[in-house]
Scaffold this motif. Structure first.
Motif, short mmCIF file in Angstrom:
data_model
loop_
_atom_site.label_atom_id
_atom_site.label_comp_id
_atom_site.label_asym_id
_atom_site.label_seq_id
_atom_site.Cartn_x
_atom_site.Cartn_y
_atom_site.Cartn_z
N ALA A 109 -22.30 15.65 -47.32
CA ALA A 109 -21.94 14.24 -47.46
C ALA A 109 -21.70 13.61 -46.09
CB ALA A 109 -20.69 14.10 -48.34
N LEU A 110 -21.02 14.34 -45.22
CA LEU A 110 -20.79 13.83 -43.87
C LEU A 110 -22.09 13.61 -43.12
CD1 LEU A 110 -17.71 16.04 -42.85
CD2 LEU A 110 -17.71 13.57 -43.23
N ASP A 111 -23.06 14.48 -43.36
CA ASP A 111 -24.36 14.35 -42.68
C ASP A 111 -25.07 13.05 -43.06
OD1 ASP A 111 -24.89 16.39 -40.83
OD2 ASP A 111 -25.26 17.85 -42.41
N THR A 112 -24.78 12.52 -44.24
CA THR A 112 -25.40 11.26 -44.64
C THR A 112 -24.72 10.05 -44.00
OG1 THR A 112 -24.00 10.92 -46.61
CG2 THR A 112 -25.98 12.28 -46.87
N ILE A 113 -23.52 10.25 -43.47
CA ILE A 113 -22.77 9.16 -42.83
C ILE A 113 -22.97 9.18 -41.32
CG2 ILE A 113 -20.49 8.16 -42.48
CD1 ILE A 113 -21.49 7.87 -45.30
N ILE A 114 -22.74 10.32 -40.70
CA ILE A 114 -22.92 10.48 -39.26
C ILE A 114 -24.22 11.24 -39.05
CG2 ILE A 114 -21.86 11.28 -37.12
CD1 ILE A 114 -20.22 9.20 -38.59
N LEU A 115 -25.25 10.52 -38.72
CA LEU A 115 -26.60 11.10 -38.68
C LEU A 115 -26.82 11.92 -37.43
CD1 LEU A 115 -28.66 7.98 -39.90
CD2 LEU A 115 -27.66 9.82 -41.27
N GLY A 116 -27.43 13.09 -37.60
CA GLY A 116 -27.86 13.89 -36.46
C GLY A 116 -26.75 14.57 -35.69
N LYS A 117 -25.57 14.70 -36.27
CA LYS A 117 -24.43 15.29 -35.55
C LYS A 117 -23.81 16.45 -36.35
CE LYS A 117 -24.73 12.39 -32.16
NZ LYS A 117 -25.14 12.84 -30.81
N THR A 118 -24.66 17.31 -36.89
CA THR A 118 -24.17 18.38 -37.76
C THR A 118 -23.20 19.29 -37.05
OG1 THR A 118 -26.23 18.34 -39.04
CG2 THR A 118 -24.87 20.31 -39.23
N ARG A 119 -23.50 19.69 -35.80
CA ARG A 119 -22.59 20.59 -35.09
C ARG A 119 -21.21 19.96 -34.89
NH1 ARG A 119 -22.61 25.00 -31.63
NH2 ARG A 119 -24.15 25.77 -33.10
N SER A 120 -21.15 18.69 -34.53
CA SER A 120 -19.87 18.01 -34.36
C SER A 120 -19.12 17.95 -35.68
CB SER A 120 -20.07 16.60 -33.81
OG SER A 120 -20.63 16.63 -32.51
N LEU A 121 -19.83 17.72 -36.78
CA LEU A 121 -19.19 17.67 -38.09
C LEU A 121 -18.67 19.05 -38.50
CD1 LEU A 121 -21.78 15.36 -39.90
CD2 LEU A 121 -19.50 14.74 -39.06
N GLU A 122 -19.42 20.09 -38.19
CA GLU A 122 -18.95 21.45 -38.46
C GLU A 122 -17.66 21.74 -37.70
OE1 GLU A 122 -23.18 23.81 -39.37
OE2 GLU A 122 -22.26 23.88 -37.37
N LEU A 123 -17.59 21.31 -36.46
CA LEU A 123 -16.39 21.54 -35.67
C LEU A 123 -15.20 20.73 -36.21
CD1 LEU A 123 -17.86 21.57 -32.05
CD2 LEU A 123 -17.11 23.53 -33.41
N ALA A 124 -15.47 19.52 -36.70
CA ALA A 124 -14.40 18.72 -37.29
C ALA A 124 -13.84 19.39 -38.54
CB ALA A 124 -14.92 17.32 -37.61
N LEU A 125 -14.72 19.89 -39.41
CA LEU A 125 -14.27 20.61 -40.60
C LEU A 125 -13.56 21.90 -40.22
CD1 LEU A 125 -17.29 20.13 -43.04
CD2 LEU A 125 -15.01 19.13 -43.24
N THR A 126 -14.04 22.56 -39.17
CA THR A 126 -13.38 23.77 -38.68
C THR A 126 -11.95 23.48 -38.28
OG1 THR A 126 -15.46 24.75 -37.89
CG2 THR A 126 -13.43 25.52 -36.85
N THR A 127 -11.73 22.36 -37.60
CA THR A 127 -10.38 21.97 -37.19
C THR A 127 -9.47 21.80 -38.39
OG1 THR A 127 -11.32 20.83 -35.28
CG2 THR A 127 -9.05 20.32 -35.83
#
Length: 319
Positions: free
Chosen positions: A25-43
Motif C-alpha cells: 500500500a505504501l508503494d502506491t503512495i510513495i512511488l519508487g522508494k521501496t527501500r526507504s519504506l522498508e526502513l520506515a516499517l523496520t523502525t
C-alpha cells in the motif's frame, strides 16, 4: 491478544501477510522508494523513532501520513516553528477557578504516531520537549508524569541544516532516532506518474489500515525472537569497534547504537519475511542507524551520513 493465541502459527502468518500488504500500500503512495519504506516499517517494528532529512517537496510529510494510515495508528502533526513552546507539544496545566484546582490539558504528543514536521525549525528548547517522550514514553509537566499511548512512534522531518531558519539537532536528540533516512528525488518513471496527475496525498484519507494494533504488537514481539548468530554478532561488533578505533570520527558508536543496530537488523529480517538475520540485513540498516550518529573528524572527507556509514562498511570485512 493473549499469548496462547499469539503463539499460533496461523496468527503469525496473518500478521506477516498484513505487513506485506502495508508495504504494498505504501508503494502506491510513495512511488519508487521501496527501500526507504522498508526502513520506515523496520523502525516501527523495532519500536524506534524515524528521522527523515531531505529538501522540501519530496514527500516526507506524505510518507509519515501514509505510515500512520497503513499501520492503523492514531495520528497527530505538529508544525515546528521558531515560536513553538514546549507546552505546545506536551500540554499545559490549566487553573480551574471554580474549585481552585489545576487540570492537565494534553498536548498533541499524546497520540500513537506523532509527525514532528520540520523539527529543526524550532528552537532547541522546543526540540527538547521530545526528548523524554522519545526515550521514556512519558512526559513530565509541573512535576507530574503522564504516560503516552502504546505504541508511540515519532516520525520527524527536517530540512537540510544549511537552509535559512534551521537549528541543528543536538547529538543527544539525534541519538534518540533509531534511523535517519533521506527520500531523495523520484526516478524518471515515478516523476512522470506525478506529472500525469498521480496525487498520493489525495487518497490518504480513504486508505484502509493494513495492520491493526494487535498485529503490530505481535510483530514487535516476533522481532525479539529473531535469531542473531554468533558470527553475525562478531560482524556487528567489528563494525562498532572500527568506528571507535579509527581517527576518521570524533567519537565511535555507543553501546546504545550497537543495541539499535541489533534491533534494526532483527526487525528488517521480519520485514523481509525471515526469522534469521543475514549479513545483508545488517548492511541494509547500517547506514540509516549509524550515519547520523557519526561525526567526521576535522579534515576528513566523509561529509554526509551516507558517506560516513558506507566508509565503515567498506572498511570492515564480513567474518
Amino acid at each position: 491478544m493473549s499469548d496462547p493465541i499469539a503463539l499460533q502459527p496461523a496468527v503469525r502468518a496473518e500478521a506477516r501477510t498484513a505487513l506485506q500488504a502495508a508495504l504494498a500500500a505504501l508503494d502506491t503512495i510513495i512511488l519508487g522508494k521501496t527501500r526507504s519504506l522498508e526502513l520506515a516499517l523496520t523502525t516501527a517494528l523495532a519500536g524506534g523513532h524515524l528521522l527523515i532529512e531531505d529538501v522540501p517537496g519530496v514527500g516526507k510529510t506524505t510518507m509519515a501520513r501514509a505510515l500512520a494510515s497503513v499501520l492503523g495508528l492514531d495520528f497527530a502533526r505538529i508544525q515546528f516553528t521558531s515560536d513553538l513552546l514546549p507546552a505546545d507539544v506536551t500540554g499545559v496545566s490549566v487553573y480551574n477557578k471554580g474549585d481552585a484546582s489545576f487540570s492537565f490539558h494534553r498536548g498533541p504528543i499524546f497520540t500513537q504516531m506523532l509527525l514532528a514536521d520540520e523539527v529543526n525549525r524550532a528552537t532547541p528548547k522546543a526540540q527538547s520537549a521530545l526528548l523524554e517522550a522519545m526515550q521514556e514514553r512519558q512526559v513530565t509537566v509541573d512535576g507530574e508524569r503522564h504516560a503516552l499511548p502504546s505504541p508511540f512512534f515519532v516520525v520527524a522531518t527536517q530540512n537540510p541544516a544549511d537552509q535559512i531558519g534551521t537549528f541543528e539537532l543536538p547529538e543527544s536528540q539525534l541519538d534518540r532516532f533509531l534511523m535517519s533516512i533521506a527520500l531523495g528525488y523520484p526516478d524518471a518513471v515515478s516523476e512522470r506518474a506525478l506529472l500525469n496527475g498521480h496525487r498520493p496525498a489525495d487518497s490518504l484519507d480513504d486508505m484502509p489500515a493494513s495492520l491493526h494494533a494487535e498485529q503490530l504488537t505481535l510483530l514487535q514481539k516476533m522481532v525479539l525472537e529473531v535469531t542473531l548468530s554468533e558470527p553475525l554478532l562478531d560482524y556487528l561488533q567489528a563494525l562498532v569497534t572500527y568506528t571507535r578505533d579509527t581517527p576518521d570520527f570524533i567519537t565511535g558508536l555507543s553501546p546504545r547504537a550497537a543495541i539499535a543496530l541489533s534491533g534494526a537488523a532483527r526487525a528488517y529480517a521480519v520485514v523481509k519475511g525471515r526469522d534469521t538475520v543475514f549479513p545483508d540485513d545488517l548492511q541494509a540498516v547500517f547506514v540509516a542507524v549509524a550515519g547520523h550518529r557519526l561525526q567526521s573528524a576535522s579534515g576528513k572527507a566523509h561529509s554526509t551520513a551516507q558517506e560516513r556509514a558506507q566508509h565503515v562498511l567498506d572498511a570492515v570485512a564480513i567474518p
